[in-house]
Motif scaffolding. Structure first.
Motif, PDB file in Angstrom:
ATOM      1  N   ILE A   1       7.871  13.279 -13.845  1.00 44.45           N
ATOM      2  CA  ILE A   1       8.284  13.020 -12.649  1.00 44.45           C
ATOM      3  C   ILE A   1       8.536  11.663 -12.377  1.00 44.45           C
ATOM      4  CG2 ILE A   1       8.090  13.233 -10.085  1.00 44.45           C
ATOM      5  CD1 ILE A   1       6.824  15.766 -10.384  1.00 44.45           C
ATOM      6  N   ASP A   2       9.681  10.979 -12.061  1.00 46.15           N
ATOM      7  CA  ASP A   2       9.828   9.574 -11.646  1.00 46.15           C
ATOM      8  C   ASP A   2       9.458   9.269 -10.410  1.00 46.15           C
ATOM      9  OD1 ASP A   2      10.640   7.118 -11.565  1.00 46.15           O
ATOM     10  OD2 ASP A   2      13.000   7.446 -11.895  1.00 46.15           O
ATOM     11  N   PHE A   3       8.025   9.038 -10.106  1.00 45.27           N
ATOM     12  CA  PHE A   3       7.913   8.924  -8.824  1.00 45.27           C
ATOM     13  C   PHE A   3       8.360   7.478  -7.975  1.00 45.27           C
ATOM     14  CE2 PHE A   3       4.286  11.760 -10.626  1.00 45.27           C
ATOM     15  CZ  PHE A   3       4.468  12.527  -9.647  1.00 45.27           C
ATOM     16  N   MET A   4       8.527   6.625  -8.914  1.00 47.07           N
ATOM     17  CA  MET A   4       9.312   5.307  -8.391  1.00 47.07           C
ATOM     18  C   MET A   4      10.593   5.653  -8.012  1.00 47.07           C
ATOM     19  SD  MET A   4      10.127   1.518 -10.099  1.00 47.07           S
ATOM     20  CE  MET A   4       8.077   1.166 -10.017  1.00 47.07           C
TER      21      MET A   4
ATOM     22  N   MET B   1       0.732  -1.171  -0.018  1.00 46.80           N
ATOM     23  CA  MET B   1      -0.090  -0.047  -0.161  1.00 46.80           C
ATOM     24  C   MET B   1       0.760   1.183  -0.020  1.00 46.80           C
ATOM     25  SD  MET B   1      -2.900   1.398  -0.353  1.00 46.80           S
ATOM     26  CE  MET B   1      -4.237   0.034   0.222  1.00 46.80           C
ATOM     27  N   HIS B   2       1.829   1.366   0.518  1.00 47.28           N
ATOM     28  CA  HIS B   2       2.758   2.266   0.895  1.00 47.28           C
ATOM     29  C   HIS B   2       3.365   2.858  -0.518  1.00 47.28           C
ATOM     30  CE1 HIS B   2       6.327   4.834   2.144  1.00 47.28           C
ATOM     31  NE2 HIS B   2       5.245   5.606   3.091  1.00 47.28           N
ATOM     32  N   PRO B   3       4.001   2.015  -1.165  1.00 47.20           N
ATOM     33  CA  PRO B   3       4.721   2.387  -2.632  1.00 47.20           C
ATOM     34  C   PRO B   3       3.409   2.492  -3.595  1.00 47.20           C
ATOM     35  CG  PRO B   3       4.919   0.066  -2.164  1.00 47.20           C
ATOM     36  CD  PRO B   3       4.623   0.626  -0.635  1.00 47.20           C
ATOM     37  N   PHE B   4       2.283   1.761  -3.326  1.00 48.00           N
ATOM     38  CA  PHE B   4       1.094   1.988  -4.394  1.00 48.00           C
ATOM     39  C   PHE B   4       0.600   3.537  -4.043  1.00 48.00           C
ATOM     40  CE2 PHE B   4      -3.186   2.028  -5.778  1.00 48.00           C
ATOM     41  CZ  PHE B   4      -3.171   1.020  -7.037  1.00 48.00           C
ATOM     42  N   LEU B   5       0.508   4.062  -2.924  1.00 49.48           N
ATOM     43  CA  LEU B   5       0.018   5.564  -2.568  1.00 49.48           C
ATOM     44  C   LEU B   5       0.991   6.462  -3.031  1.00 49.48           C
ATOM     45  CD1 LEU B   5      -1.498   4.886   1.117  1.00 49.48           C
ATOM     46  CD2 LEU B   5      -2.594   5.451  -1.222  1.00 49.48           C
ATOM     47  N   LEU B   6       2.403   6.234  -3.031  1.00 53.41           N
ATOM     48  CA  LEU B   6       3.453   7.131  -3.347  1.00 53.41           C
ATOM     49  C   LEU B   6       3.915   7.294  -4.655  1.00 53.41           C
ATOM     50  CD1 LEU B   6       5.113   7.418   0.201  1.00 53.41           C
ATOM     51  CD2 LEU B   6       3.478   8.947  -0.839  1.00 53.41           C
ATOM     52  N   ILE B   7       3.574   6.187  -5.331  1.00 59.07           N
ATOM     53  CA  ILE B   7       3.849   5.969  -6.888  1.00 59.07           C
ATOM     54  C   ILE B   7       2.798   5.949  -7.991  1.00 59.07           C
ATOM     55  CG2 ILE B   7       5.073   4.597  -8.446  1.00 59.07           C
ATOM     56  CD1 ILE B   7       6.855   3.132  -6.103  1.00 59.07           C
ATOM     57  N   GLU B   8       1.904   5.026  -7.735  1.00 55.30           N
ATOM     58  CA  GLU B   8       0.829   5.059  -8.568  1.00 55.30           C
ATOM     59  C   GLU B   8      -0.324   6.244  -8.661  1.00 55.30           C
ATOM     60  OE1 GLU B   8       0.792   3.054 -11.067  1.00 55.30           O
ATOM     61  OE2 GLU B   8       2.693   2.091 -10.333  1.00 55.30           O
ATOM     62  N   CYS B   9      -0.504   6.563  -7.494  1.00 51.69           N
ATOM     63  CA  CYS B   9      -1.701   7.831  -7.058  1.00 51.69           C
ATOM     64  C   CYS B   9      -0.956   8.958  -7.837  1.00 51.69           C
ATOM     65  CB  CYS B   9      -1.785   7.933  -5.526  1.00 51.69           C
ATOM     66  SG  CYS B   9      -2.853   6.352  -5.147  1.00 51.69           S
ATOM     67  N   PRO B  10       0.342   9.423  -7.369  1.00 54.02           N
ATOM     68  CA  PRO B  10       0.763  10.853  -7.792  1.00 54.02           C
ATOM     69  C   PRO B  10       0.977  10.721  -9.622  1.00 54.02           C
ATOM     70  CG  PRO B  10       2.094   9.887  -6.014  1.00 54.02           C
ATOM     71  CD  PRO B  10       0.828   8.954  -6.308  1.00 54.02           C
ATOM     72  N   ARG B  11       1.102   9.252 -10.012  1.00 58.07           N
ATOM     73  CA  ARG B  11       1.232   9.188 -11.528  1.00 58.07           C
ATOM     74  C   ARG B  11      -0.032   9.682 -12.192  1.00 58.07           C
ATOM     75  NH1 ARG B  11       4.095   3.522 -12.676  1.00 58.07           N
ATOM     76  NH2 ARG B  11       5.969   3.976 -12.092  1.00 58.07           N
ATOM     77  N   LEU B  12      -1.283   9.289 -11.597  1.00 55.06           N
ATOM     78  CA  LEU B  12      -2.523   9.680 -11.907  1.00 55.06           C
ATOM     79  C   LEU B  12      -2.895  11.135 -11.729  1.00 55.06           C
ATOM     80  CD1 LEU B  12      -4.598   6.684 -10.652  1.00 55.06           C
ATOM     81  CD2 LEU B  12      -4.089   7.148 -13.144  1.00 55.06           C
ATOM     82  N   LEU B  13      -2.205  11.844 -10.780  1.00 55.39           N
ATOM     83  CA  LEU B  13      -2.634  13.063 -10.501  1.00 55.39           C
ATOM     84  C   LEU B  13      -1.600  14.053 -11.501  1.00 55.39           C
ATOM     85  CD1 LEU B  13      -2.622  13.206  -6.517  1.00 55.39           C
ATOM     86  CD2 LEU B  13      -4.416  13.446  -8.260  1.00 55.39           C
ATOM     87  N   PHE B  14      -0.676  13.630 -11.489  1.00 52.40           N
ATOM     88  CA  PHE B  14       0.283  14.432 -12.314  1.00 52.40           C
ATOM     89  C   PHE B  14      -0.008  15.266 -13.670  1.00 52.40           C
ATOM     90  CE2 PHE B  14       4.369  15.533 -14.949  1.00 52.40           C
ATOM     91  CZ  PHE B  14       4.969  16.432 -14.031  1.00 52.40           C
TER      92      PHE B  14
END
Length: 163
Positions: free
Chosen positions: A140-143, A103-116
């Motif tokens: 931005i490379d969120f990963m 969940m932690h990486p999902f929230l900080l990688i996948e969700c920002p990708r959708l918002l960006f």
């Protein structure tokens, strides 16, 4: 005909819905115009990115925010600021089916990708409306940001980085 089974051995289906997205805070300061500056300047744009995520009240709802601090200075004279922009852009997500350990990486990688993409458009519009050419942010490379933050935290804790 092949038997499909009862699905117990299949991975859980991930559900991700953007419930809402919004500008939480925005500040734009045209320093060049305030100082009466004119003429050609060579922009040197620095962008700082901060991410935050937290669980919200309600089943499976999470708020994820991207905070950008954008500083544009004159390349020839770094003391001369051209403009400053700070924006906190957030999204409210419904997420189900993601294992707790992911969940932690999902929230900080996948969700920002959708918002960006939406945040990028707002930054472009604000800089243009502020009297400058539209600022089109690079992807931005969120990963990569996530991995850097994990490595930084492990270094602070005196742990060896995990590959």
């Amino acid at each position: 005909m092949a038997e499909t089974g009862n699905g117990a051995d299949q991975a859980p289906q991930i559900q991700l819905n953007v419930v809402n997205q919004y500008v939480r805070d925005l500040s734009f300061e045209n320093i060049l115009a305030q100082k009466g500056g004119q003429g050609e300047v060579q922009p040197d744009i620095q962008v700082q990115v901060n991410l935050d995520a937290k669980e919200r009240e309600g089943d499976n709802q999470y708020e994820v925010s991207i905070k950008l601090n954008i500083e544009n200075r004159d390349k020839e004279n770094a003391e001369n600021k051209i403009f400053l922009m700070e924006i906190d852009y957030a999204g409210l997500f419904f997420i189900a089916g993601v294992p707790d350990d992911q969940m932690h990486p999902f929230l900080l990688i996948e969700c920002p990708r959708l918002l960006f993409p939406f945040l990028r458009r707002i930054v472009s519009d604000i800089s243009r409306d502020g009297g400058f050419p539209p600022l089109n942010l690079d992807n931005i490379d969120f990963m990569g940001l996530y991995r850097q933050e994990i490595a930084r935290r492990q270094a602070e804790a005196g742990q060896a980085p995990v590959s």
